[in-house]
Design a protein around this motif. Structure first.
Motif, PDB file in Angstrom:
ATOM      1  N   LEU A  33       0.836  -1.211   0.000  1.00 39.13           N
ATOM      2  CA  LEU A  33       0.000   0.000   0.000  1.00 39.13           C
ATOM      3  C   LEU A  33       0.870   1.259   0.000  1.00 39.13           C
ATOM      4  O   LEU A  33       0.562   2.236  -0.704  1.00 39.13           O
ATOM      5  CB  LEU A  33      -0.920  -0.004   1.228  1.00 39.13           C
ATOM      6  N   GLN A  34       1.963   1.239   0.774  1.00 37.20           N
ATOM      7  CA  GLN A  34       2.826   2.428   0.821  1.00 37.20           C
ATOM      8  C   GLN A  34       3.434   2.704  -0.546  1.00 37.20           C
ATOM      9  O   GLN A  34       3.526   3.851  -0.976  1.00 37.20           O
ATOM     10  CB  GLN A  34       3.920   2.194   1.879  1.00 37.20           C
ATOM     11  N   ARG A  35       3.843   1.652  -1.263  1.00 33.93           N
ATOM     12  CA  ARG A  35       4.437   1.852  -2.578  1.00 33.93           C
ATOM     13  C   ARG A  35       3.397   2.328  -3.580  1.00 33.93           C
ATOM     14  O   ARG A  35       3.686   3.117  -4.471  1.00 33.93           O
ATOM     15  CB  ARG A  35       5.095   0.564  -3.065  1.00 33.93           C
ATOM     16  N   ARG A  36       2.169   1.814  -3.449  1.00 31.76           N
ATOM     17  CA  ARG A  36       1.107   2.284  -4.347  1.00 31.76           C
ATOM     18  C   ARG A  36       0.856   3.785  -4.117  1.00 31.76           C
ATOM     19  O   ARG A  36       0.724   4.556  -5.058  1.00 31.76           O
ATOM     20  CB  ARG A  36      -0.180   1.491  -4.068  1.00 31.76           C
ATOM     21  N   GLN A  37       0.832   4.169  -2.864  1.00 31.39           N
ATOM     22  CA  GLN A  37       0.582   5.580  -2.556  1.00 31.39           C
ATOM     23  C   GLN A  37       1.742   6.452  -3.039  1.00 31.39           C
ATOM     24  O   GLN A  37       1.533   7.541  -3.569  1.00 31.39           O
ATOM     25  CB  GLN A  37       0.385   5.732  -1.036  1.00 31.39           C
ATOM     26  N   ALA A  38       2.973   5.941  -2.919  1.00 32.85           N
ATOM     27  CA  ALA A  38       4.136   6.732  -3.312  1.00 32.85           C
ATOM     28  C   ALA A  38       4.302   6.804  -4.825  1.00 32.85           C
ATOM     29  O   ALA A  38       4.704   7.840  -5.363  1.00 32.85           O
ATOM     30  CB  ALA A  38       5.398   6.142  -2.684  1.00 32.85           C
ATOM     31  N   SER A  39       3.983   5.739  -5.537  1.00 34.61           N
ATOM     32  CA  SER A  39       4.254   5.705  -6.974  1.00 34.61           C
ATOM     33  C   SER A  39       3.064   6.121  -7.825  1.00 34.61           C
ATOM     34  O   SER A  39       3.230   6.721  -8.883  1.00 34.61           O
ATOM     35  CB  SER A  39       4.704   4.292  -7.388  1.00 34.61           C
ATOM     36  N   VAL A  40       1.842   5.832  -7.382  1.00 35.78           N
ATOM     37  CA  VAL A  40       0.646   6.173  -8.164  1.00 35.78           C
ATOM     38  C   VAL A  40      -0.144   7.304  -7.505  1.00 35.78           C
ATOM     39  O   VAL A  40      -0.681   8.181  -8.190  1.00 35.78           O
ATOM     40  CB  VAL A  40      -0.249   4.933  -8.359  1.00 35.78           C
ATOM     41  N   GLY A  41      -0.211   7.250  -6.185  1.00 35.24           N
ATOM     42  CA  GLY A  41      -0.869   8.324  -5.466  1.00 35.24           C
ATOM     43  C   GLY A  41      -2.369   8.270  -5.437  1.00 35.24           C
ATOM     44  O   GLY A  41      -3.024   9.309  -5.212  1.00 35.24           O
ATOM     45  N   ASP A  42      -2.949   7.103  -5.700  1.00 30.06           N
ATOM     46  CA  ASP A  42      -4.414   7.034  -5.697  1.00 30.06           C
ATOM     47  C   ASP A  42      -4.965   6.452  -4.402  1.00 30.06           C
ATOM     48  O   ASP A  42      -6.126   6.068  -4.335  1.00 30.06           O
ATOM     49  CB  ASP A  42      -4.899   6.192  -6.890  1.00 30.06           C
ATOM     50  N   LEU A  43      -4.126   6.366  -3.381  1.00 32.29           N
ATOM     51  CA  LEU A  43      -4.594   5.902  -2.077  1.00 32.29           C
ATOM     52  C   LEU A  43      -4.408   7.021  -1.063  1.00 32.29           C
ATOM     53  O   LEU A  43      -3.396   7.725  -1.096  1.00 32.29           O
ATOM     54  CB  LEU A  43      -3.797   4.672  -1.626  1.00 32.29           C
ATOM     55  N   PRO A  44      -5.368   7.217  -0.183  1.00 30.07           N
ATOM     56  CA  PRO A  44      -5.187   8.254   0.842  1.00 30.07           C
ATOM     57  C   PRO A  44      -4.081   7.873   1.812  1.00 30.07           C
ATOM     58  O   PRO A  44      -3.884   6.697   2.122  1.00 30.07           O
ATOM     59  CB  PRO A  44      -6.551   8.293   1.547  1.00 30.07           C
ATOM     60  N   GLU A  45      -3.349   8.879   2.259  1.00 25.16           N
ATOM     61  CA  GLU A  45      -2.234   8.630   3.171  1.00 25.16           C
ATOM     62  C   GLU A  45      -2.706   7.996   4.473  1.00 25.16           C
ATOM     63  O   GLU A  45      -1.994   7.213   5.102  1.00 25.16           O
ATOM     64  CB  GLU A  45      -1.489   9.936   3.458  1.00 25.16           C
ATOM     65  N   SER A  46      -3.948   8.339   4.859  1.00 25.64           N
ATOM     66  CA  SER A  46      -4.471   7.788   6.113  1.00 25.64           C
ATOM     67  C   SER A  46      -4.598   6.265   6.018  1.00 25.64           C
ATOM     68  O   SER A  46      -4.408   5.560   7.015  1.00 25.64           O
ATOM     69  CB  SER A  46      -5.830   8.406   6.427  1.00 25.64           C
ATOM     70  N   GLU A  47      -4.912   5.748   4.819  1.00 27.98           N
ATOM     71  CA  GLU A  47      -5.045   4.298   4.670  1.00 27.98           C
ATOM     72  C   GLU A  47      -3.698   3.610   4.836  1.00 27.98           C
ATOM     73  O   GLU A  47      -3.591   2.531   5.428  1.00 27.98           O
ATOM     74  CB  GLU A  47      -5.629   3.961   3.293  1.00 27.98           C
ATOM     75  N   VAL A  48      -2.656   4.245   4.313  1.00 24.60           N
ATOM     76  CA  VAL A  48      -1.313   3.677   4.466  1.00 24.60           C
ATOM     77  C   VAL A  48      -0.892   3.689   5.933  1.00 24.60           C
ATOM     78  O   VAL A  48      -0.339   2.713   6.458  1.00 24.60           O
ATOM     79  CB  VAL A  48      -0.312   4.467   3.609  1.00 24.60           C
TER      80      VAL A  48
END
Length: 495
Positions: A414-429
């Protein structure tokens, strides 16, 4: 505290692509000769599957490893008296058919056949008898046959699952498989060492590599039945047993083992672990579900001043301690806790650890096209492999051990998805990291070690310092006359 050093390994199963480059590198280097045709010191299996040799995990059949007899830890194949009683007939030995009959092809037929209307073919022939044969098995015969009613359903781990879990594994839309590369585990409580009537098998003091003295071996084959992983083999030409030597001649020259060096997926990590040898018997006597955690407990922190002091008092050289502090294996196994031993319930305390497979992201078909599923990352509730199956492989049936590893791997994904694509809220990570009990720094470190490391960070070779190790037991000049690169006398039968 009795501090010892052990060269250990981690295999990251999500990165294995099943290319068998490791198997071929090992085969060409060590077992490419008569009598060793069926030996694969490194092999890659498909899970679920029956493996090589067939159903090697079934210790009710092969009687390998250790078991608790009351309060005593004993070899499953029997004590010393039982071993001697079976020395001329051991019913727990796997026959050649459980491995496979080695074969080659009559390649001369392709070039020497007379001109005709048909395309010449190379017929398979047995490498033992030289006669034509029908190929029915091989070391990787079940490759990519996940879900088959021949291999997958006969996996000893699958048989133990409930009918609902088995139905989940074999549902067409959720069919699942992964690769499991295997070499000798160079165990702390090795069954092969304990079972050898000749005393030919030993564990090297300086690095923990388990070896067979070819001069002492008498071919009783008790090591073959006592090893629950079936990683010792009988050479039918020499009458001696053989096994993986972790490429110690390469390590002594500063080179990585061949299977590590050739690994295309870069799944293999090698490094030094420090452990407390006084606690081996107590750890191996714990309940099945506690064994994975107990084995982590006897692995010592190489940065702890007290551990370092005791290690120096035990004679472990300073260079080896520095290698232990840089060990990637320590990070995977102890610091991050995401690598587990294979079948710890065999009680041999294997020192090869595996990062369980998280498997690819989930997808679904919509109007003829493939799309990511709504919850496209694996969750514990929607894991494609039943957690209990992985727990049977890596945690003695303790599902909580596997869940703890999965939570950390999911947090990294999840952290890599948020860092590379950015379609996940930071709160979820952040929530995923909190549930997994890992910091953002640890998640970043796991990602870098998994995906971006160079070979010198993945494989940290300690200096073997063989000269010093020899001096501890014998005169180096006397050793020089009789030994060298392996044995100078070729192994041969004594009758």
């Amino acid at each position: 505290m009795n501090v010892r050093a052990q060269v250990s390994s981690v295999f990251h199963l999500d990165k294995c692509i099943g290319c068998h480059t490791c198997s071929i590198a090992c085969k060409n280097l060590w077992t490419d000769r008569k009598g060793a045709e069926y030996m694969w010191w490194n092999n890659v299996e498909t899970k679920p599957g029956t493996g090589y040799p067939t159903r090697w995990e079934d210790q009710e059949k092969y009687r390998g490893g250790w078991e608790m007899k009351g309060q005593q830890l004993q070899l499953k194949q029997g004590g010393r008296g039982g071993t001697l009683g079976k020395i001329f007939h051991n019913p727990a030995l796997p026959p050649l058919d459980d491995y496979y009959e080695p074969f080659t092809f009559k390649y001369g037929d392709l070039t020497g056949a007379p001109a005709g209307d048909d395309q010449p073919t190379a017929r398979p022939v047995s490498m033992i008898s030289g006669k034509p044969m029908k190929i029915e098995a091989g070391p990787n015969w079940d490759d990519d046959l996940s879900g088959s009613n021949i291999y997958a359903v006969n996996d000893p781990g699958v048989v133990k699952l409930s009918s609902e879990e088995q139905a989940q594994m074999f549902a067409i839309e959720k069919m699942v498989m992964f690769y499991l590369p295997r070499i000798c585990n160079h165990c702390l409580n090795a069954g092969c060492v304990a079972a050898c009537p000749s005393g030919a098998i030993y564990k090297r003091g300086e690095d923990g590599i388990v070896l067979i003295n070819q001069d002492k071996c008498r071919g009783w084959r008790m090591c073959v039945s006592a090893c629950p992983y079936k990683k010792t083999y009988y050479g039918w030409t020499t009458g001696k047993s053989e096994k993986c030597i972790l490429c110690y001649p390469r390590q002594e020259a500063g080179e990585a083992p061949a299977c590590f060096h050739s690994c295309v997926g870069r799944i293999r990590y090698l490094g030094v672990l420090l452990y407390d040898a006084d606690r081996i018997a107590a750890v191996a006597s714990r309940d099945d579900g506690e064994l994975a955690a107990a084995q982590r407990e006897i692995i010592l922190d190489p940065h702890d001043p007290q551990v370092l002091a005791d290690a120096r008092a035990a004679g472990i050289p300073e260079q080896v301690l520095k290698a232990a502090q840089a060990s990637p294996v320590y990070k995977f196994v102890k610091q991050w806790g995401i690598a587990l031993p294979l079948h710890p319930e065999f009680r041999t305390l294997p020192m090869l650890f595996y990062v369980p497979p998280l498997l690819p992201v989930l997808s679904k078909e919509h109007q003829g096209s493939q799309q990511l599923a709504d919850d496209f990352f694996t969750t514990l509730e929607q894991a494609r492999l039943p957690i209990q199956y992985l727990a049977g492989l890596f945690a003695g049936g303790n599902a909580e051990e596997v869940k703890a590893v999965y939570r950390k791997l999911i947090a990294v994904r999840l952290q890599r998805r948020q860092a590379s694509v950015g379609d996940l809220p930071e709160s979820e990570v952040e929530k995923a990291c909190e549930l997994a009990g890992v910091s953002a720094e640890a998640v970043e470190a796991i990602f870098r070690m998994t995906a971006l490391t160079r070979i010198k960070e993945r494989i940290v070779l300690p200096p073997m310092l063989r000269e010093q190790a020899i001096e501890a037991g014998m005169d180096p000049e006397a050793y020089k006359q009789g030994m060298g690169f392996g044995s100078r006398r070729p192994p041969k039968r004594r009758w």
